[in-house]
Write an enzyme that holds these catalytic residues in place. Structure first.
Site, PDB file in Angstrom:
ATOM      1  N   ASP A  84       0.863  -1.392   0.304  1.00  0.00           N
ATOM      2  CA  ASP A  84       0.318   0.021   0.088  1.00  0.00           C
ATOM      3  C   ASP A  84       0.637   1.548  -0.143  1.00  0.00           C
ATOM      4  OD1 ASP A  84      -2.752   1.420  -0.175  1.00  0.00           O
ATOM      5  OD2 ASP A  84      -2.258   1.232   2.483  1.00  0.00           O
ATOM      6  N   GLU A 136      -4.509   6.598  -6.654  1.00  0.00           N
ATOM      7  CA  GLU A 136      -5.194   7.452  -5.814  1.00  0.00           C
ATOM      8  C   GLU A 136      -5.131   8.666  -7.337  1.00  0.00           C
ATOM      9  OE1 GLU A 136      -4.521  10.163  -1.967  1.00  0.00           O
ATOM     10  OE2 GLU A 136      -3.999   7.965  -1.818  1.00  0.00           O
ATOM     11  N   HIS A 183      -7.357   9.800   6.140  1.00  0.00           N
ATOM     12  CA  HIS A 183      -6.504   8.831   7.256  1.00  0.00           C
ATOM     13  C   HIS A 183      -6.136   9.791   8.138  1.00  0.00           C
ATOM     14  CE1 HIS A 183      -4.304   8.032   2.624  1.00  0.00           C
ATOM     15  NE2 HIS A 183      -4.648   7.358   3.207  1.00  0.00           N
ATOM     16  N   HIS A 211      -9.766   5.385   1.000  1.00  0.00           N
ATOM     17  CA  HIS A 211      -8.971   5.620   2.067  1.00  0.00           C
ATOM     18  C   HIS A 211      -9.540   6.457   3.094  1.00  0.00           C
ATOM     19  CE1 HIS A 211      -5.054   4.126  -0.549  1.00  0.00           C
ATOM     20  NE2 HIS A 211      -6.719   3.814  -0.677  1.00  0.00           N
ATOM     21  N   GLY A 212      -8.463   5.801   4.651  1.00  0.00           N
ATOM     22  CA  GLY A 212      -9.124   6.999   5.653  1.00  0.00           C
ATOM     23  C   GLY A 212     -10.659   5.774   6.708  1.00  0.00           C
ATOM     24  N   ASN A 233     -10.561   0.499   2.930  1.00  0.00           N
ATOM     25  CA  ASN A 233      -9.169   0.545   3.361  1.00  0.00           C
ATOM     26  C   ASN A 233      -9.098   1.122   5.036  1.00  0.00           C
ATOM     27  OD1 ASN A 233      -8.274   0.086   1.350  1.00  0.00           O
ATOM     28  ND2 ASN A 233      -5.927   0.932   0.851  1.00  0.00           N
ATOM     29  N   THR A 236      -5.758   2.619  11.180  1.00  0.00           N
ATOM     30  CA  THR A 236      -5.942   3.704  12.459  1.00  0.00           C
ATOM     31  C   THR A 236      -6.477   2.715  13.259  1.00  0.00           C
ATOM     32  OG1 THR A 236      -4.881   5.272  11.515  1.00  0.00           O
ATOM     33  CG2 THR A 236      -6.432   5.612  13.634  1.00  0.00           C
TER      34      THR A 236
END
Length: 286
Positions: A84, A136, A183, A211-212, A233, A236
């Site tokens: 990634d 991206e 993110h 993402h995030g 994705n 965190t």
């Protein structure tokens, strides 16, 4: 079971109106937790190792890739291995010998024209080796070392017309887009632009990637998948669960020195987080 292909997992999810989650691997415990959570949920998952995680392990991909592969092969869940946010061309080239079926090549910090050229070169290299390539377009923001980014600021989100031209010009297999997530969010408060997701899903022929997702509430994720988002994705959220358990143990065991005593509950907490996210994605979205 043997490693499966990320491309196959994403294609299967898209064909059935589902999403498939990709979870970041930093330590062996992360990989074990992802496998355990996937088994609990009875769902496939993607184990993804970022360029930042490789740097954490001294710049060598081999050890963490071998560990993740061993965990995946010992699991009863269908699991794939994904590299990634790769910006380093040398790391991109290391993906094939280490058994990765997919790479997210990140040229998002380049100008648009430079991004197209670099990504098209990465796609040609990957496709010659049977590797599925994600890229991206737009600015998701929030990664370590980046300036704070307002996910709702003008010019940040992905433009559908530009996305269509980008996919045509690069040949990517999937596109990560900026639609309101960021993110490294530790609270699930992000609000997505669902009208934009609808437009992007119509404009581009390839699966969309969010993402995030750690900062996105359950209802927002479900609605995004229903609109055409496929690869989700998560990073965190696993680290939040992990760190919470470590802190809780050490707060009540000040003299404890055996890491197994806090790594075991931390791993279990991450597995529960994995199972929770997968539970959002296992049924076709309405």
């Amino acid at each position: 079971m043997p490693l499966v292909s990320t491309g196959d997992l994403v294609s299967d999810a898209r064909a059935t109106g589902r999403g498939v989650a990709a979870f970041n691997v930093i330590t062996l415990e992360h990989a074990e937790a992802i496998a355990a959570g996937a088994e609990q949920a009875g769902a496939p998952a993607i184990l993804q190792i970022s360029e930042n995680a490789v740097k954490f392990h001294g710049g060598s991909l081999s050890a963490i890739a071998a560990a993740a592969t061993a965990v995946a092969k010992a699991s009863s869940a269908p699991l794939s291995l994904h590299l990634d946010h790769v910006m380093d061309p040398e790391l991109l080239r290391a993906a094939h010998p280490e058994g990765f079926s997919s790479v997210m090549f990140d040229a998002s910090k380049m100008t648009y024209d430079e991004n197209v050229k670099a990504t098209a070169d990465a796609v040609r290299w990957g496709h010659e080796r049977g590797i599925w390539i994600e890229a991206e377009l737009g600015k998701v923001g929030g990664k370590e070392g980046e300036a704070p980014l307002d996910a709702h600021a003008p010019g940040v989100r992905t433009d559908p017309a530009e996305a269509a031209a980008y996919v045509a010009g690069t040949g990517v297999d999937a596109l990560a887009v900026a639609v309101g997530s960021s993110h490294a969010m530790t609270s699930r408060t992000a609000t997505l632009d669902h009208e934009l997701i609808d437009s992007l899903a119509t404009a581009v022929p390839v699966p969309l990637v969010l993402h995030g997702s750690s900062g996105v509430p359950d209802a927002e994720i479900r609605r995004a998948v229903a609109s055409g988002m496929v690869k989700i994705n998560v990073g965190t959220a696993l680290n939040t669960a992990f760190t919470g358990e470590v802190r809780a143990y050490l707060a009540t065991h000040e003299s404890g020195v055996d890491p197994r005593k806090y790594l075991a509950p931390a791993r279990e907490a991450m597995a529960g987080t994995v199972a929770g996210f997968l539970g959002l994605l296992t049924r076709p979205q309405e």
